[in-house]
Design an enzyme around this catalytic site. Sequence first.
Site, PDB file in Angstrom:
ATOM      1  N   ASN A  14     -43.822  52.816  34.958  1.00 16.81           N
ATOM      2  CA  ASN A  14     -43.905  51.812  36.035  1.00 16.81           C
ATOM      3  C   ASN A  14     -44.409  50.474  35.496  1.00 16.81           C
ATOM      4  O   ASN A  14     -43.916  49.411  35.881  1.00 16.81           O
ATOM      5  CB  ASN A  14     -44.801  52.309  37.173  1.00 16.81           C
ATOM      6  CG  ASN A  14     -44.058  53.226  38.114  1.00 16.81           C
ATOM      7  OD1 ASN A  14     -43.179  52.793  38.851  1.00 16.81           O
ATOM      8  ND2 ASN A  14     -44.389  54.520  38.064  1.00 16.81           N
ATOM      9  N   ASN A 107     -51.375  50.006  44.298  1.00 14.09           N
ATOM     10  CA  ASN A 107     -51.188  51.296  43.632  1.00 14.09           C
ATOM     11  C   ASN A 107     -49.810  51.822  44.000  1.00 14.09           C
ATOM     12  O   ASN A 107     -49.287  51.515  45.071  1.00 14.09           O
ATOM     13  CB  ASN A 107     -52.252  52.295  44.114  1.00 14.09           C
ATOM     14  CG  ASN A 107     -52.094  53.664  43.460  1.00 14.09           C
ATOM     15  OD1 ASN A 107     -51.914  53.769  42.241  1.00 14.09           O
ATOM     16  ND2 ASN A 107     -52.138  54.727  44.250  1.00 14.09           N
ATOM     17  N   HIS A 109     -47.891  55.480  44.535  1.00 14.81           N
ATOM     18  CA  HIS A 109     -48.133  56.920  44.694  1.00 14.81           C
ATOM     19  C   HIS A 109     -46.793  57.606  44.940  1.00 14.81           C
ATOM     20  O   HIS A 109     -45.985  57.105  45.737  1.00 14.81           O
ATOM     21  CB  HIS A 109     -49.087  57.175  45.869  1.00 14.81           C
ATOM     22  CG  HIS A 109     -49.373  58.626  46.054  1.00 14.81           C
ATOM     23  ND1 HIS A 109     -50.225  59.321  45.213  1.00 14.81           N
ATOM     24  CD2 HIS A 109     -48.893  59.530  46.935  1.00 14.81           C
ATOM     25  CE1 HIS A 109     -50.258  60.593  45.595  1.00 14.81           C
ATOM     26  NE2 HIS A 109     -49.468  60.748  46.634  1.00 14.81           N
ATOM     27  N   ASP A 145     -55.539  57.069  48.242  1.00 14.87           N
ATOM     28  CA  ASP A 145     -54.148  56.906  48.698  1.00 14.87           C
ATOM     29  C   ASP A 145     -54.065  56.562  50.185  1.00 14.87           C
ATOM     30  O   ASP A 145     -53.109  56.937  50.865  1.00 14.87           O
ATOM     31  CB  ASP A 145     -53.329  58.189  48.399  1.00 14.87           C
ATOM     32  CG  ASP A 145     -53.298  58.508  46.917  1.00 14.87           C
ATOM     33  OD1 ASP A 145     -53.311  57.570  46.100  1.00 14.87           O
ATOM     34  OD2 ASP A 145     -53.270  59.700  46.574  1.00 14.87           O
TER      35      ASP A 145
HETATM   36  C1  GAR Z   1     -45.916  57.927  38.704  1.00 17.74           C
HETATM   37  O1  GAR Z   1     -45.064  58.874  39.288  1.00 17.74           O
HETATM   38  C2  GAR Z   1     -46.948  57.450  39.678  1.00 17.74           C
HETATM   39  O2  GAR Z   1     -46.461  57.315  40.999  1.00 17.74           O
HETATM   40  C3  GAR Z   1     -47.949  58.570  39.622  1.00 17.74           C
HETATM   41  O3  GAR Z   1     -48.040  58.880  38.251  1.00 17.74           O
HETATM   42  C4  GAR Z   1     -46.783  58.596  37.628  1.00 17.74           C
HETATM   43  C5  GAR Z   1     -47.036  57.685  36.463  1.00 17.74           C
HETATM   44  O4  GAR Z   1     -45.870  57.514  35.705  1.00 17.74           O
HETATM   45  N1  GAR Z   1     -49.206  58.181  40.147  1.00 17.74           N
HETATM   46  C6  GAR Z   1     -50.037  59.003  40.766  1.00 17.74           C
HETATM   47  O5  GAR Z   1     -49.824  60.192  40.908  1.00 17.74           O
HETATM   48  C7  GAR Z   1     -51.307  58.351  41.270  1.00 17.74           C
HETATM   49  N2  GAR Z   1     -52.081  59.292  42.009  1.00 17.74           N
HETATM   50  P1  GAR Z   1     -45.765  56.317  34.670  1.00 17.74           P
HETATM   51  O6  GAR Z   1     -47.029  56.366  33.796  1.00 17.74           O
HETATM   52  O7  GAR Z   1     -44.535  56.613  33.876  1.00 17.74           O
HETATM   53  O8  GAR Z   1     -45.666  55.045  35.451  1.00 17.74           O
END
Ligand code: GAR
Length: 209
Positions: A14, A107, A109, A145
């Site tokens: 992300n 954030n 989620h 969240d």
């Molecule tokens: C993503 O799916 C994000 O939405 C989630 O972790 C992943 C990170 O992926 N976040 C959470 O679960 C927050 N509680 P990335 O490091 O490839 O962006």
Amino acid sequence: RKRVVAFISGSGSNMVRLAEACADPDFPAEIVAVFSDKPEAGGLTKAEAFGIPTFVFPRKNYTSKDAHEEAILDELERQQPDIVCLAGYMRLLSGRFISRYEGKILNIHPSLLPLFPGLDTHRRAIEAGMKIAGCTVHFVTEGMDEGPQIVQAAVPVLAGDTPADLAARVLTVEHRAYPLALRLFAEGKVRMEDGRAVVVGAAVGKTVG
Ligand code: GAR
């Protein structure tokens, strides 16, 4: 351009999408630093490939959560961010931390909040028999969240999906939702007011949850 500090704990896909959006000189924000609590986070080398300075704060180097956050806040102060983007940052920020950057922390989620906050969200969505899933970009408030939604995007849940299958499908729409939400916020088209996301002007009303 608004100054963004991105927080990661993992692969940072992300954050990379945000950095790609910021590479367009017309985009209203730039990532000035990437912070991680994990030295092994794959996103760190990706940030460096974009020429973005990285800062690592391993929790074990500090005697308490307070001391850990203090160190992060000190460096954050130096970076003078307008916006903090949590992008797969897997640590809950304290109320003190959040109040310091009230209304400026976003954030992402991987669920359609307020459904399935917290961890293990894809397994819980599948077990609940959901036929759609998705992601939410929201303002960060003290409850986990719980802050108001800025952008949401949905995907189908398909028969036989494993949590990993669903996570991968949701991630594809996360990569579009986060740059959109950051753009809207950086342009001043959405802000948090009295615990709600307020859309400024009618033009984006249809795209903002
Ligand atoms: C993503 O799916 C994000 O939405 C989630 O972790 C992943 C990170 O992926 N976040 C959470 O679960 C927050 N509680 P990335 O490091 O490839 O962006």
